[in-house]
Design an enzyme around this catalytic site. Structure first.
Site, PDB file in Angstrom:
ATOM      1  N   ASP A  51       0.238   0.234 -12.677  1.00 50.68           N
ATOM      2  CA  ASP A  51       0.690   0.308 -11.282  1.00 50.68           C
ATOM      3  C   ASP A  51      -0.338  -0.140 -10.249  1.00 50.68           C
ATOM      4  O   ASP A  51      -0.004  -0.314  -9.072  1.00 50.68           O
ATOM      5  CB  ASP A  51       1.210   1.723 -10.963  1.00 50.68           C
ATOM      6  CG  ASP A  51       0.175   2.830 -11.213  1.00 50.68           C
ATOM      7  OD1 ASP A  51      -1.034   2.576 -11.084  1.00 50.68           O
ATOM      8  OD2 ASP A  51       0.608   3.965 -11.530  1.00 50.68           O
ATOM      9  N   HIS A  95      -3.122  -1.752 -20.660  1.00 46.87           N
ATOM     10  CA  HIS A  95      -1.755  -2.276 -20.739  1.00 46.87           C
ATOM     11  C   HIS A  95      -1.451  -3.318 -19.660  1.00 46.87           C
ATOM     12  O   HIS A  95      -0.293  -3.647 -19.430  1.00 46.87           O
ATOM     13  CB  HIS A  95      -0.747  -1.126 -20.685  1.00 46.87           C
ATOM     14  CG  HIS A  95      -0.813  -0.240 -21.902  1.00 46.87           C
ATOM     15  ND1 HIS A  95      -0.326   1.042 -21.930  1.00 46.87           N
ATOM     16  CD2 HIS A  95      -1.320  -0.461 -23.136  1.00 46.87           C
ATOM     17  CE1 HIS A  95      -0.539   1.573 -23.135  1.00 46.87           C
ATOM     18  NE2 HIS A  95      -1.139   0.684 -23.874  1.00 46.87           N
ATOM     19  N   GLN A 113      -3.959   3.456 -18.924  1.00 43.85           N
ATOM     20  CA  GLN A 113      -2.789   2.865 -19.580  1.00 43.85           C
ATOM     21  C   GLN A 113      -1.800   2.406 -18.517  1.00 43.85           C
ATOM     22  O   GLN A 113      -0.785   1.794 -18.840  1.00 43.85           O
ATOM     23  CB  GLN A 113      -2.100   3.910 -20.468  1.00 43.85           C
ATOM     24  CG  GLN A 113      -2.981   4.462 -21.566  1.00 43.85           C
ATOM     25  CD  GLN A 113      -2.361   5.726 -22.162  1.00 43.85           C
ATOM     26  OE1 GLN A 113      -1.606   5.679 -23.117  1.00 43.85           O
ATOM     27  NE2 GLN A 113      -2.673   6.879 -21.589  1.00 43.85           N
ATOM     28  N   ALA A 143      -2.680  16.679 -11.746  1.00 42.52           N
ATOM     29  CA  ALA A 143      -3.935  15.933 -11.583  1.00 42.52           C
ATOM     30  C   ALA A 143      -4.407  15.911 -10.133  1.00 42.52           C
ATOM     31  O   ALA A 143      -5.608  16.041  -9.869  1.00 42.52           O
ATOM     32  CB  ALA A 143      -3.730  14.503 -12.081  1.00 42.52           C
ATOM     33  N   ASN A 184      -3.457  18.264 -17.525  1.00 39.78           N
ATOM     34  CA  ASN A 184      -2.037  17.967 -17.720  1.00 39.78           C
ATOM     35  C   ASN A 184      -1.260  19.269 -17.481  1.00 39.78           C
ATOM     36  O   ASN A 184      -1.676  20.313 -17.972  1.00 39.78           O
ATOM     37  CB  ASN A 184      -1.808  17.469 -19.165  1.00 39.78           C
ATOM     38  CG  ASN A 184      -0.487  16.750 -19.344  1.00 39.78           C
ATOM     39  OD1 ASN A 184       0.561  17.246 -18.941  1.00 39.78           O
ATOM     40  ND2 ASN A 184      -0.534  15.578 -19.948  1.00 39.78           N
ATOM     41  N   ARG A 215      10.599  -2.592 -10.137  1.00 44.87           N
ATOM     42  CA  ARG A 215       9.519  -1.592 -10.172  1.00 44.87           C
ATOM     43  C   ARG A 215       8.433  -1.914  -9.151  1.00 44.87           C
ATOM     44  O   ARG A 215       7.869  -1.019  -8.521  1.00 44.87           O
ATOM     45  CB  ARG A 215       8.925  -1.525 -11.579  1.00 44.87           C
ATOM     46  CG  ARG A 215       9.923  -0.968 -12.594  1.00 44.87           C
ATOM     47  CD  ARG A 215       9.487  -1.213 -14.009  1.00 44.87           C
ATOM     48  NE  ARG A 215       8.226  -0.569 -14.345  1.00 44.87           N
ATOM     49  CZ  ARG A 215       7.428  -0.977 -15.323  1.00 44.87           C
ATOM     50  NH1 ARG A 215       7.738  -2.023 -16.043  1.00 44.87           N
ATOM     51  NH2 ARG A 215       6.321  -0.328 -15.578  1.00 44.87           N
TER      52      ARG A 215
HETATM   53  P1  OAD Z   1       3.945   9.629 -20.680  1.00 46.68           P
HETATM   54  O1  OAD Z   1       5.159   9.550 -19.818  1.00 46.68           O
HETATM   55  O2  OAD Z   1       4.115   9.559 -22.159  1.00 46.68           O
HETATM   56  O3  OAD Z   1       3.173  10.968 -20.375  1.00 46.68           O
HETATM   57  C1  OAD Z   1       2.932  11.388 -19.055  1.00 46.68           C
HETATM   58  C2  OAD Z   1       2.150  12.668 -19.115  1.00 46.68           C
HETATM   59  O4  OAD Z   1       1.833  13.033 -17.788  1.00 46.68           O
HETATM   60  C3  OAD Z   1       2.891  13.847 -19.753  1.00 46.68           C
HETATM   61  O5  OAD Z   1       2.052  14.462 -20.723  1.00 46.68           O
HETATM   62  C4  OAD Z   1       3.128  14.792 -18.565  1.00 46.68           C
HETATM   63  O6  OAD Z   1       3.072  16.163 -18.937  1.00 46.68           O
HETATM   64  C5  OAD Z   1       1.959  14.426 -17.672  1.00 46.68           C
HETATM   65  N1  OAD Z   1       2.144  14.732 -16.238  1.00 46.68           N
HETATM   66  C6  OAD Z   1       3.294  14.815 -15.524  1.00 46.68           C
HETATM   67  N2  OAD Z   1       3.033  15.107 -14.231  1.00 46.68           N
HETATM   68  C7  OAD Z   1       1.675  15.196 -14.130  1.00 46.68           C
HETATM   69  C8  OAD Z   1       0.781  15.486 -13.055  1.00 46.68           C
HETATM   70  N3  OAD Z   1       1.211  15.716 -11.811  1.00 46.68           N
HETATM   71  N4  OAD Z   1      -0.545  15.513 -13.326  1.00 46.68           N
HETATM   72  C9  OAD Z   1      -1.008  15.284 -14.585  1.00 46.68           C
HETATM   73  N5  OAD Z   1      -0.208  15.003 -15.617  1.00 46.68           N
HETATM   74  C10 OAD Z   1       1.110  14.954 -15.402  1.00 46.68           C
HETATM   75  O7  OAD Z   1       2.959   8.493 -20.146  1.00 46.68           O
HETATM   76  P2  OAD Z   1       1.677   7.823 -20.842  1.00 46.68           P
HETATM   77  O8  OAD Z   1       0.960   8.814 -21.678  1.00 46.68           O
HETATM   78  O9  OAD Z   1       0.946   7.125 -19.778  1.00 46.68           O
HETATM   79  O10 OAD Z   1       2.870   1.758 -22.435  1.00 46.68           O
HETATM   80  O11 OAD Z   1       2.389   6.764 -21.779  1.00 46.68           O
HETATM   81  C11 OAD Z   1       1.582   5.876 -22.475  1.00 46.68           C
HETATM   82  C12 OAD Z   1       2.234   4.517 -22.578  1.00 46.68           C
HETATM   83  O12 OAD Z   1       3.584   4.675 -23.037  1.00 46.68           O
HETATM   84  C13 OAD Z   1       2.388   3.789 -21.282  1.00 46.68           C
HETATM   85  O13 OAD Z   1       1.204   3.121 -20.862  1.00 46.68           O
HETATM   86  C14 OAD Z   1       3.453   2.793 -21.626  1.00 46.68           C
HETATM   87  C15 OAD Z   1       4.405   3.647 -22.450  1.00 46.68           C
HETATM   88  O14 OAD Z   1       5.013   3.012 -23.499  1.00 46.68           O
HETATM   89  C16 OAD Z   1       3.168   0.477 -22.174  1.00 46.68           C
HETATM   90  O15 OAD Z   1       3.856   0.149 -21.233  1.00 46.68           O
HETATM   91  C17 OAD Z   1       2.557  -0.509 -23.132  1.00 46.68           C
END
Ligand code: OAD
Length: 244
Positions: A107, A122, A104, A234, A216, A73
């Site tokens: 990267d 995280h 969260q 975004a 979103n 990654r």
């Molecule tokens: P998710 O993959 O759960 O959610 C990503 C979100 O980004 C979704 O709601 C999409 O609709 C949205 N999305 C996609 N493209 C986008 C764009 N161009 N602009 C804005 N939004 C967009 O990711 P997280 O919510 O970050 O934890 O997940 C939370 C945690 O789950 C992560 O930090 C990770 C994972 O388990 C750990 O690693 C501890």
């Protein structure tokens, strides 16, 4: 997304004195970073799902495989750049008396865009730390010279990332929650807001009376709770919001 909604959100942002921004994988999607739950995909590498590869259980059993997965990654991330949403948030922190970016993401793209007022709930994929220690060691170069990498005193390092089955780093959530409880505006950018306790941050802000603005392209479980939901990417919307 209507101009009226954007204008309503921009007014909140203009008039705020204390701003908290809560970001997730979606803020980096336009940089080319895959989200965790997007498009029905779950990352699989060498036949193992990401939830197993990034787990405390595998780290204990096979730290080399965990590091090889992280190194894979890191190699991808090294070729990617921040997008206009990261840059707009880095600019925004200069405008407010109180500003905190709670991410969260691991990267490092917010920092590469210039953000400094940031809590990484995280952790960060560009750092390691000795097992059982919170003393972090920067690991900016990929490929790593050896796996698992070692610290300055020869100690074996683990990724400075919260793995499945682990608690958040001590103090990070508490500090973010305290600031969230007294902000005027909370932006929720690119997160499914499904993972706790991180997802408590915008809830705390909203319950304490802050205006909550979601950005979103998809509806999330958070959309009903938000005062304004801006549907779109975004990289397009965040710069507009702060530019208005
Ligand atoms: P998710 O993959 O759960 O959610 C990503 C979100 O980004 C979704 O709601 C999409 O609709 C949205 N999305 C996609 N493209 C986008 C764009 N161009 N602009 C804005 N939004 C967009 O990711 P997280 O919510 O970050 O934890 O997940 C939370 C945690 O789950 C992560 O930090 C990770 C994972 O388990 C750990 O690693 C501890």
């Amino acid at each position: 997304m209507s101009d009226q909604l954007l204008e309503k959100a921009a007014r909140y942002v203009r008039e705020a004195k204390r701003v908290v921004v809560f970001t997730g994988a979606g803020v980096s999607a336009e940089s080319g970073v895959p989200t965790f739950r997007g498009g029905g995909n779950t990352a699989v590498w060498r036949g193992m799902p990401a939830t197993e590869l990034s787990s405390a259980e595998l780290l204990e059993r096979d730290a080399v495989t965990v590091w090889e997965w992280f190194e894979y990654r890191r190699g991808i991330l090294a070729g990617l750049s921040p997008n206009p949403a990261h840059y707009a948030l880095a600019e925004a922190e200069k405008r407010y008396d109180e500003f905190l970016l709670v991410t969260q993401n691991v990267d490092g793209l917010h920092q590469r865009a210039g953000s400094t007022k940031i809590i990484e709930l995280h952790g960060n994929i560009w750092r390691g730390r000795p097992f059982g220690s919170s003393k972090t060691v920067p690991l900016p170069d990929t490929p790593l010279p050896e796996i698992p990498p070692k610290g300055p005193n020869g100690e074996v390092l683990r990724p400075d990332v919260v793995l499945f089955g682990e608690m958040l780093p001590a103090g990070a959530f508490e500090e973010a929650a305290t600031v969230a409880a007294s902000c005027d505006v909370c932006l929720v950018v690119g997160t499914s807001a499904l993972v706790y306790p991180a997802a408590r941050i915008p809830e705390i802000a909203g319950q304490a009376g802050a205006a909550v603005i979601e950005i979103n392209p998809e509806e999330t479980r958070f959309s009903d709770f938000a005062d304004v939901s801006l549907r779109g990417p975004a990289g397009e919307i965040v710069p507009k919001l702060f530019g208005k």
